[in-house]
Design an enzyme around this catalytic site. Sequence first.
Site, PDB file in Angstrom:
ATOM      1  N   ASP A 102      30.919   2.763  34.776  1.00  0.00           N
ATOM      2  CA  ASP A 102      31.710   2.718  35.997  1.00  0.00           C
ATOM      3  C   ASP A 102      31.239   1.591  36.912  1.00  0.00           C
ATOM      4  O   ASP A 102      30.094   1.140  36.820  1.00  0.00           O
ATOM      5  CB  ASP A 102      31.601   4.051  36.764  1.00  0.00           C
ATOM      6  CG  ASP A 102      32.248   5.191  35.994  1.00  0.00           C
ATOM      7  OD1 ASP A 102      33.110   4.930  35.133  1.00  0.00           O
ATOM      8  OD2 ASP A 102      31.876   6.351  36.256  1.00  0.00           O
TER       9      ASP A 102
HETATM   10  N1  URA Z   1      29.610   8.790  32.687  1.00  0.00           N
HETATM   11  C1  URA Z   1      30.077   8.516  33.921  1.00  0.00           C
HETATM   12  O1  URA Z   1      30.518   9.410  34.630  1.00  0.00           O
HETATM   13  N2  URA Z   1      30.062   7.228  34.338  1.00  0.00           N
HETATM   14  C2  URA Z   1      29.575   6.212  33.608  1.00  0.00           C
HETATM   15  O2  URA Z   1      29.564   5.062  34.059  1.00  0.00           O
HETATM   16  C3  URA Z   1      29.075   6.520  32.327  1.00  0.00           C
HETATM   17  C4  URA Z   1      29.107   7.807  31.884  1.00  0.00           C
END
Ligand code: URA
Length: 237
Positions: A102
């Site tokens: 993310d």
């Molecule tokens: N899970 C999440 O919620 N975000 C990420 O960036 C990776 C795994």
Amino acid sequence: MERLQKIIASTGYCSRRKAEDLILKGKVVVNGIIVTELGYKANYDDEIVINGKLLATKEEKEYYLLYKPEKVISSVHDDKGRKTVVDFIPSKKRIYPVGRLDYDTTGLLLLTNDGDLTNFLTHPKNQIEKIYLAKVKGLFTKDDILQIKKGIVIDGRKVIPTYFKVKKVNKESQNSLVYLGIVEGRNHIVKKMLAAINHEVLTLKRESFAFLNLEGLKKGQYRPLTIKEVKKLYSLK
Ligand code: URA
């Protein structure tokens, strides 16, 4: 994109001069169309046929491990002009991230131009473990731990972590630090799992990907993988 004669020569099929000759004589077909101009640019994954035979074009593969900072997009290009993970690596190859983190997640991200390995590493059936360190709102209780270990149903499918450990429960600031191992690649999976037991994720960091970790790197830094590491990733197949 490269000049067609350069791609042909790079495969060892013939010299660049000879490749130019072949192009001018109309012997080279790219994606079904005869090319006769010397300025024509093609990709290494285009179908190139010379004298009726398919040319085995193979771009040299590159593999990098990046410590992704927050506020960076896990893609090759962003329409809104935000910084992307490929901006950190001065490669001439068309590298892309292996899966995604993310925008606000930090940590280990692999980048490569090896499509086969990417497909293998990102397919959930191959069970590649990723370990995350999450700082969450609230104090983790025994019941929370039990629920997480039993598995959390996300969008109708149960997710059981491969690893789980509470690192710290901070009464003063009313938050907790937990490690979570996941083999899934679904979007926001860690945040969703922790939100499901009422622990909003405040920060998230990916600590490891298979046997690789962030040792020796600071945020925003990267290193190429060693040949040994690439072979080891392949050996997981
Ligand atoms: N899970 C999440 O919620 N975000 C990420 O960036 C990776 C795994």
